[in-house]
Structures are given as structure tokens and as C-alpha cells.
Design an enzyme around this catalytic site. Structure first.
Site, PDB file in Angstrom:
ATOM      1  N   GLU A 219      31.826  40.964  46.195  1.00 61.83           N
ATOM      2  CA  GLU A 219      32.367  40.089  45.161  1.00 61.83           C
ATOM      3  C   GLU A 219      33.723  40.671  44.785  1.00 61.83           C
ATOM      4  O   GLU A 219      33.805  41.674  44.069  1.00 61.83           O
ATOM      5  CB  GLU A 219      31.426  40.068  43.951  1.00 61.83           C
ATOM      6  CG  GLU A 219      30.063  39.445  44.248  1.00 61.83           C
ATOM      7  CD  GLU A 219      30.053  37.927  44.025  1.00 61.83           C
ATOM      8  OE1 GLU A 219      30.833  37.451  43.176  1.00 61.83           O
ATOM      9  OE2 GLU A 219      29.281  37.227  44.711  1.00 61.83           O
ATOM     10  N   CYS A 257      37.533  38.941  37.235  1.00 62.40           N
ATOM     11  CA  CYS A 257      37.801  38.411  38.574  1.00 62.40           C
ATOM     12  C   CYS A 257      37.984  36.906  38.562  1.00 62.40           C
ATOM     13  O   CYS A 257      38.619  36.347  39.451  1.00 62.40           O
ATOM     14  CB  CYS A 257      36.669  38.791  39.520  1.00 62.40           C
ATOM     15  SG  CYS A 257      35.048  38.376  38.862  1.00 62.40           S
TER      16      CYS A 257
END
Lengths: 496, 485
Positions: A219, A257
Site C-alpha cells: 500500500e 496516502c
């Protein structure tokens, strides 16, 4: 003395992992009852230690309790409830449809835990990014080692003591430390590695995984754009701006993110948008956001200087239209907006990960498609528009981990949507059942009876057997019957 | 003066230019349409239909593969794969609507399958048609451009694939690169959006290392020692036939899911050996080296490897059937060995050939320990009528796929994911799983401008915190209490 200690730790680590593997082999973590009890105890940890958790987040990142609850604790509780409600269903095998010809065979796809997994998490959502994957690992029946980030040390310590006290310590371990500890961990044998972090370290993780052919989920991040169409309704504009502001500055001060990294907007609408943003930044974050904790802190000096450098470029300085002040001692950067910084500046080529918001203007909003496609695929794409044709084009002509229309960040909370990247933003996904799947092996189990067999399956071969097999492979049951009874002939076959 | 054409060397520059070209075509959007994908899948089907004899001949040249095996195991399965994809493609391409909950209310959401871009498929030599084209079917169905690198160890098939794909497929999107280590290295240096590799673990690691540099997701279809556990009290004739079909009937044991070795009880072993001998003779005659129904060993390298396994001191005396070999024909006869030592070479590497060791244990339950002491295999087989044993097997053995009372069949069922776990591989394919292997599942969330929850936004207050908790907890009372203090 130091070297001696390091070896001692490695020996301890290897012994601990060996014990964890043996514990896994005992089969206890595969039991539904174990998984359920662990998930419930994780939920208890979050409920009972909430204050400690929220305080740790305040300490490490300056997050307001509400932001911390909204983004981490609350979301985790939701995920735990979802997992507990669905666990039985996830664990039950799926019967696979079989072609009729297979008659007395049955086939199932059974989810099996992978074994001993490693979860490496990040500092910006230290509880969320540690425990969301852990929920999946536990639900899927694995034993797990969690390595939280050393850049959020208070949170790591709370996690370590919390999980030690609440969960089965033979199956779940927290190992704290920095890059050296991480490297040591990566050299061990794992059945899965789940990594959240930067692209650079992602490459190192995947390279380390090669040794034991360990499957990985990465990720990562990227520059998540927010495309803002020229909205006509003032109601819509206001809602859009509020969501953009929170999606940028209100979520760990842009250190996420999936934070909006930069905005793409038409030249003629840009001034309207920027003015509205200025108004709402003041309304939401107040005159003194640092005092009010409505905007989080920068995690450390290193990142603060990195961000400072992004704005230090004189051409970027010129483009600042709001904010810009940096309080180095308190690790605080004011929400800052810049309009059209040069596209070749660092701020427009690196992931910002901070409260600096470039607004890039375009002639036509459709130009945003080409703009986005000329850059690495982001983890999230945000598009604020009611124009359905534009929506459709955005989906089909760009690629990103996800697309969210008319909002930002919230896709993180959707249990039914896979959360993960593509291209440089990563691969693999999780949340909801996807978490369970990411820590499972889909094992097929096929059962056959001794009773039926197709004698034409075996050599010695001849043309007749071929006909039969061809028909069988085409799942043509009737045809098979007719052939066997000699009532049908297959035409174009040559003999063997 | 009539100079020779300089030999085209496929180096890093050529690889880079190829990847760039295909990426350009992909970005033009050509491969995304349903029509393009259907046209390519149909072209592949036609390719196989029109050239069946040539394919059979190439396989005979590379492997002495019996035409029946070629037609059934390679051509037949590939055609089926194309047909399933053609039939299901519309459905697979449709976005999947998913429910949304109160946390994103009001909203609607779907998962949109998106092609990854440009895929690299590296195939193997033992089923060179199937293992090259089956993944290509998945790549195309999912809307990608694709480069295929067939194995140089099956050269006739490799050049046939290059010729036929060049002739039948859209060359701007589907290409074949022939070659060996150098060409593969050049390809692996490029950035791909997915790499699909079938082969051994050693090269699998090389592929994954190269992929890590570009953060490219991979599917690795590897191998291992797939065990077959045989209980007593079974229909031994049927069981033997199925074991033989899975072992020697599959490219003479050179298949990733062939039963590698057998575990049975000391008491039962003699009966099993006899049954196997009887059926083997029925299948292949008294002179199996002469049988037309057995593939040969692919090359002298592997021939040498296999004879070394047979000739090891502690093993050569354990042969109870077969053992004959003919180096000139690269043939090794079906060979059964009984009670080879666990530390022999033959018990410590994937055999991939016509040698079948039988290991004996006192109680059949011990076989699980034997299997679990090794790395997780691609497949594991159990022959039994004992329900409890079946359950223990399903629960206690981890492998890519398990089959009870047969071997290798699961490969042919397109509704089952085919892939390994641990050292036997990463990822899976076949049927929709092939489509998924080359797809990115893009989450799409549609939010309305209405129904905003002020609790989300600063300025923060404890009232908002209480309300948020109540919303997460989902209790109406909680919400009412939070709202009204």
C-alpha cells in the site's frame, strides 16, 4: 557489547518466530472461536483504552481527539464489527459450479490461513494502518507480527502494550524498532508481508520477499489529484470546498496516502475556488489552528524541512496565495495554497505529504485527463462534478487505485470497496472481505467418486476414444451418450 | 555484394522499444473495447482450429507428445478457455455494484475492472501451447496488450507460436519474443504492468526480483513435490489408473501437477505396486520404451538429471518396475521405486519425470507429517473411502489444490482457481481467475453533495465526537442521546 546484543536479539527473534509457527501448526488460530475472541478483544482494547489511544495520537501527531476518533478509532471499530458480523460467512467454503459431465465430483474453494504474517505499518495513521491489516490477518486465522513505525513512538508503545495485554501473545506480537529492526524482520521467513509506506521502501520489501517467494501487498502512495469542475450551484461549491479542505488539511495535515495532493481546475473557476477555500480554512480551522489542534502537526523535523524545501523554491514562493508560515519549533505548517507553481518544481513532482495545496489551472477541465495520465497512477483520484459524461470519462480514461466523486478520503471507510493501489501506488488491496482474502489462500478441494470413470481417458489411444473425450470436454452430455451408444459420429477427426 | 541480413539480436534496447510500442498502443485505448477483446479471442480460437495438425506436429517434435495428449490436454483445454472467456466476457467486464453503509451515506459504489496495461507472459516447455496461450487468453480478456516469451526448450512450438500469433493476432498489441536467457533478461529489465510466469522456483525468484524494481505485481505458477496418499480399502484398479493417467499420461511425468511420489502403508504397498504394474502393462504394453503413447524426456539435460536420480546408490536397488532407458531416443520407461530413503536425491527435488517413488509408513496418518515436513506443493492427492481421513486431509494439508480419489483433473475445471501457495507459487488463474489476474479492481464511490454530516468537519467539539461515536455504533438511542444531550 553492542554487537553481542544485536545477535542476542536476532536469536530471540528467530526463537520467537519458531514458537509462533509451532503455535500456528497446533491449529488453534484456525478455529472460528479463536478468531472471534481475538477480534472481540481487539475491539475491547479500542473501547477501553480509547483515551490512551487518543492521547498518544495527540502526542505524536498533534491530532485532535475528534480527528483521531473519526479517522482511526471509529473506523477500526466499524471494521471490527463488520468482520465479526461476516466472519462465519467468509470462513465457509464456496461450492464451485462444475460442468455436468463431472457427475459425482464435488468441488469447493476453501479459504485457508497463510501461516505467519508480517505487517509493517506507517506513522501517519499508526493505529489504523496497523490494526486494519491485523483484523484481516486474525479473521483469516493467521499468526502475526506487527512492526509499527518508530516515527510515532508513543502510539507504537500503546499498541505494543495493548496488544500484549489484550490479545493471544503466542499468536500476535508487536516488534518495535526502526530500519535496522525492519531489515532484520524482512530477512526472516513469512507467509505474507503486508506493507504500508513509501514506494522506495516498498521496493526493498518486495525484493526481500523474493527469498522465500513470499506474497506481498504494497500500500504505497503517489500524488492524488482532485479535479474540480466549475460547479454552478453555490450550495454544491460550499460542500465541495469543505470536503476538499478537510480532505487536505483536516486529515493528518495532508500527511495521508489518500490526501488530496493537488487540485486541477479550469482557469476561469480557479479564483472562485481559491477564495472559497480561504474562507472555509478560516472558518474550520480558526485563527490559530495549532492551538485549536484543528490541523495536525508535521511528524518530525526531517519532514518539516522536506516540506519547507518544497516551498523554498522562489518560483513556488511566488505562487503562494494563502498561508505559508512555518513554525519550526512546534513542527507546525499553516494550511497553504499556491496557484500554478511551475510543473517542473519539486512540489509538483514528489508526493507532498503535508499541508501545502497547489492549484493547477487548465483551459478546459477535460485536459485534466491527459495531465493525470502523464503522471504515475495515484492511489486515489477525486473528481468534483455533477457532469455524468465527465464522470464516465474519468473512470474509463484514467487509472488509479480508486475514484471518488464529490468527496475525498471517505472511500477509506467503505467496507465493501477494495482499498489499494495500482502501478506505482501499489498492488493488492484490503478492507472488509478484501482484508480476509489478502491473508488467505484460496485452496481448491475436489472430490471424486470411484464409481464413474471414463475408460476413454486412458491409453492406449485410438480415434474412438478421441471422439468421446472431445465430446466430454465440450460438456456435451447428450452427445456423449449418443456416441457411446454408437448413434452419433464425429465428422472431421483424422485417425491416430 | 548480396550481403546477409544482420541477425536481429533482441537486446535491452529492442525490449525497451517493444515495451514502449505496446504501451503506446495500450494508451490509445485500443485493447479496452469489448469488440477488440472478442475479436482477439476468436482469432486465437481460429488459430488453434486451423493449425491443429501443425501444433500436434510441433509438440511431437519437441516432446514426442502423443497426439491424443496434445489434442486433449493442450488444444482442447485452450479452446475451452477461449470459449468460456467469450461466453462470459460481457459479464466479467461489467462493473460490480456494491452496497454502501451509513459511514458513507448517502452514496453509491461499484468496483470497475480495469486492464493493468501491458503484460509479460513467460511460459514453460512441458505444455508449451497451453501454458503460453492460456495466460494470454486472460490478458486479452482483461483488455491488456501482451508480450509472450515461450520456452526455448520447446523450440518447434516456440517458433510455431511466433509464426501463428504473428499471422492471426493484432500485432500492435500481441507479440511473441523468442529466445533464451539473454532475451528473457532483456525483457525482465523493462517495466511491465503484470508479469505472469510459469516454470521453476529458481527462475521464479529471478522474475520476482526483476519485478520488484518496477513494483510490478506477479503471478508465479511454480511446482513442487505433489504427493499422492493411498489408503487401503479402495477400488485399487480405478485408483491405479487415475494415478497412472496423472503421472505418465501427463507428458510422461513432466507436469507440475503430476503425482510426484506416493505414500501408503507398509501393508498396502505390495498390493498397490501389483495393481500399478498390471495397469501400466495394459496402458503401455510390455515394452513401454516402444509405446507411442508416452512422451519422451524433453532433452539430454533432463535425461541426465533423471538418470542420476535413478542411479544414486541408495536408490538404484529400490526399483520394482521399469528403470529401462534409451538415451538415443531420450526415453525412460515408467519406473516405480519402493521405499527409497527420505534423504535420497529423488525425494528432495521435484522429479518431473516418469519415476514414481513409493514411501511407506506404518499408519496412514503419518503421511500428513511427511507431506508437511516439505514445502507446500502445487497439488496433493488422496485415495480413500474414509470420510474422516478426507476431512483431516482437507484441513491439515496446505497445497495449491487438493483432489480426493483422482489426480490432475482440477486443472480442467474453469470455475476453480489454479495456483500454488508458499514455494509452489503466488496467484492463480483459469476462467474468471485469469481475467482477474490481469485486472485492477478499481473502487468507485459516488457521493452526493447532499446529506453532509457536519460531525466530520472542524471546528471540532465534544458534541460532534459523541454524535460520531453514536453513528459508528449504529444505535438509534445513542444518536438521539448525542443529539439532545
Amino acid at each position: 557489547m553492542q554487537i553481542h546484543n544485536a545477535m542476542e536479539t536476532l536469536r530471540d527473534l528467530e526463537r520467537d518466530l519458531k514458537n509462533m509457527r509451532e503455535y500456528y501448526e497446533s491449529g488453534i488460530t484456525k478455529e472460528a472461536s479463536w478468531r472471534e475472541s481475538q477480534l472481540k478483544r481487539l475491539r475491547s482494547f479500542l473501547l477501553e483504552k480509547e483515551e490512551e489511544i487518543l492521547n498518544a495520537l495527540l502526542q505524536d501527531l498533534g491530532k485532535h481527539h475528534l480527528e483521531a476518533f473519526r479517522d482511526e478509532v471509529g473506523t477500526l471499530i466499524k471494521s471490527l464489527n463488520f468482520a465479526l458480523n461476516n466472519l462465519k460467512q467468509w470462513m465457509s467454503g464456496k461450492k464451485a459450479k462444475l460442468p455436468k459431465i463431472a457427475l459425482l465430483t464435488s468441488a469447493e474453494i476453501v479459504a485457508e490461513p497463510l501461516g505467519l504474517v508480517l505487517i509493517i505499518s506507517s506513522w501517519n495513521f499508526p493505529f489504523g494502518l496497523s490494526l486494519e491489516p491485523l483484523i484481516g490477518a486474525i479473521a483469516a486465522g493467521n499468526t502475526a507480527v506487527l512492526k509499527p513505525s518508530e516515527l510515532s513512538p508513543t502510539c507504537s508503545a500503546v499498541l505494543a502494550s495493548g496488544l500484549y495485554n489484550y490479545l493471544d501473545k503466542k499468536a500476535i506480537k508487536v516488534i518495535q524498532g526502526g530500519p535496522a529492526e525492519a531489515e532484520q524482520l524482512l530477512h526472516q521467513r513469512w507467509d505474507k508481508i503486508f506493507f504500508t509506506g513509501s514506494t522506495r521502501v516498498g521496493r526493498i520489501v518486495m525484493s526481500s520477499a523474493v527469498r522465500y517467494l513470499t506474497p506481498v501487498t504494497l500500500e504505497l502512495g503517489g500524488k492524488c489529484p482532485a479535479v474540480v469542475d466549475s460547479l454552478s450551484s453555490s450550495f454544491d461549491r460550499e460542500v465541495a470546498v469543505k470536503r476538499i479542505i478537510v480532505g487536505k488539511f483536516g486529515t493528518c495535515a495532508g500527511q495521508a496516502c489518500i490526501s488530496i495532493d493537488y487540485i486541477l481546475v479550469e482557469k476561469r473557476f480557479a479564483p472562485v475556488l481559491v477564495e472559497l477555500m480561504k474562507v472555509w480554512i478560516k472558518k474550520m480551522f480558526g485563527e490559530n489552528p495549532r492551538e485549536l489542534k484543528t490541523v495536525a502537526r508535521i511528524v518530525n523535523k526531517q519532514h518539516l524541512f522536506r516540506l519547507k524545501n518544497l516551498v523554498a523554491d522562489p518560483r513556488v514562493q511566488e505562487s503562494v496565495v494563502y498561508g505559508g508560515s512555518i513554525d519550526e519549533d512546534n513542527l507546525f505548517i499553516e494550511p497553504t495554497i499556491m496557484v500554478d507553481p511551475p510543473l517542473d518544481s519539486a512540489i509538483m513532482s514528489e508526493e507532498i505529504f503535508g499541508p501545502l495545496l497547489p492549484v493547477i489551472t487548465l483551459e478546459k477541465i477535460e485536459d485534466s485527463i491527459k495531465f493525470i495520465n502523464s503522471r504515475p497512477k495515484p492511489l486515489a483520484l477525486y473528481v468534483f462534478t455533477k457532469n455524468q459524461s465527465l464522470q464516465r470519462r474519468m473512470i474509463s480514461e484514467t487509472s488509479s487505485g480508486s475514484v471518488t466523486f464529490n468527496d475525498a478520503i471517505v472511500q477509506y471507510a467503505a467496507d465493501t470497496l477494495p482499498f489499494g493501489g495500482v502501478g506505482e501506488s501499489g498492488f493488492g488491496n484490503y478492507h472488509g472481505k478484501f482484508s480476509f482474502d489478502t491473508f488467505s489462500h484460496e485452496k481448491t478441494v475436489v472430490n471424486r467418486s470411484f464409481l464413474t470413470d471414463f475408460w476413454f481417458r486412458f491409453p492406449p489411444w485410438n480415434t474412438h476414444k478421441y471422439h468421446l473425450l472431445e465430446v466430454a470436454y465440450n460438456y456435451d452430455y447428450l452427445g456423449l451418450l449418443l456416441l457411446v451408444l454408437g448413434l452419433k459420429r464425429s465428422c472431421k477427426r483424422k485417425s491416430f | 555484394m548480396a550481403g546477409e541480413e544482420p541477425k536481429n539480436v533482441f537486446d535491452a534496447e529492442a525490449a525497451s522499444s517493444l515495451a514502449r510500442e505496446l504501451r503506446g498502443t495500450f494508451l490509445s485505448g485500443k485493447t479496452r473495447s469489448y469488440e477488440w477483446r472478442v475479436s482477439q479471442l476468436k482469432a486465437l480460437l481460429k488459430l488453434v482450429d486451423d493449425n491443429e495438425q501443425e501444433i500436434v506436429d510441433a509438440l511431437r517434435s519437441d516432446l514426442s507428445k502423443p497426439p491424443m495428449e496434445s489434442v486433449v490436454c493442450e488444444i482442447g483445454l485452450l479452446k475451452n478457455s477461449c470459449k468460456v472467456s467469450l461466453r462470459e466476457l460481457k459479464h466479467w467486464m461489467k462493473p460490480e455494484k456494491v452496497k454502501t453503509s451509513i459511514t458513507t451515506f448517502p452514496s453509491s459504489a461499484e468496483i470497475v475492472p480495469e486492464p493493468l496495461g501491458v503484460a509479460l507472459v513467460i511460459s514453460a516447455w512441458n505444455y508449451p501451447i497451453l501454458l503460453s496461450l492460456d495466460p494470454v487468453v486472460g490478458a486479452i480478456a482483461a483488455g491488456n496488450a501482451v508480450v509472450l516469451k515461450p520456452s526455448e526448450i520447446s523450440p518447434a512450438t516456440s517458433s510455431l507460436l511466433a509464426k501463428l500469433l504473428g499471422k492471426y493476432m493484432d500485432n500492435s498489441c500481441v507479440r511473441v519474443v523468442e529466445g533464451a536467457a539473454d532475451e528473457t533478461t532483456a525483457l525482465l529489465q523493462q517495466k511491465w504492468d503484470k508479469i505472469f510466469y510459469t516454470g521453476n522456483a529458481r527462475i521464479g525468484r529471478t522474475v520476482m526480483t526483476a519485478a520488484a524494481k518496477h513494483l510490478t505485481p506477479v503471478v508465479l505458477e511454480l511446482g513442487g513435490k505433489s504427493p499422492a496418499v493411498v489408503d487401503s480399502n479402495i477400488n485399487i484398479k480405478v485408483a491405479s489408473r487415475r494415478i497412472i493417467a496423472g503421472k505418465w499420461g501427463c507428458n510422461n511425468g513432466q507436469a507440475c501437477i503430476s503425482p510426484d511420489y506416493i505414500i501408503t502403508t507398509k501393508d498396502y504397498a505390495p498390493k498397490l505396486v501389483d495393481a500399478l504394474k498390471t495397469e501400466l502393462e495394459t496402458f503401455y504394453g510390455k515394452n513401454p520404451l516402444e509405446s507411442k503413447d508416452l512422451s519422451r524426456i524433453v532433452n539430454s539435460n533432463h535425461f541426465g538429471r533423471l538418470t542420476k536420480l535413478l542411479d544414486e546408490d541408495k536408490v538404484s536397488g529400490k526399483i520394482v518396475y521399469g528403470g529401462e532407458r534409451d538415451e538415443s531416443k531420450l526415453m525412460i520407461a515408467p519406473t516405480i521405486l519402493l521405499d527409497v530413503p527420505r534423504n535420497s536425491l529423488i525425494m528432495n527435488e521435484e522429479i518431473f519425470g516418469p519415476l514414481l517413488p513409493i514411501i511407506t509408513v506404518d499408519k496412514l496418518e503419518e503421511s500428513f507429517d511427511v507431506i508437511n515436513s516439505g514445502t507446500k506443493p502445487l497439488a496433493a492427492y488422496l485415495f480413500t473411502n474414509n470420510k474422516k481421513l478426507k476431512e483431516q486431509f482437507a484441513k491439515g494439508i496446505s497445497a495449491g489444490g487438493l483432489v480426493v480419489n483422482d489426480t490432475t483433473l482440477h486443472l480442467a475445471v474453469h470455475t476453480l482457481p489454479f495456483g500454488g501457495v508458499g514455494e509452489s507459487g503466488i496467484g492463480a488463474y483459469h476462467g474468471k481467475f485469469s481475467f482477474d489476474a490481469f485486472t485492477h479492481k478499481k473502487a468507485v464511490l459516488y457521493r452526493s453533495f447532499h446529506g453532509d454530516a457536519a460531525v466530520r468537519y472542524p471546528p471540532y467539539s465534544y458534541m460532534k465526537l459523541r454524535l460520531m461515536k453514536a453513528l459508528i455504533g449504529g444505535s438509534i438511542n445513542g444518536i438521539i442521546r448525542a443529539l439532545f444531550g
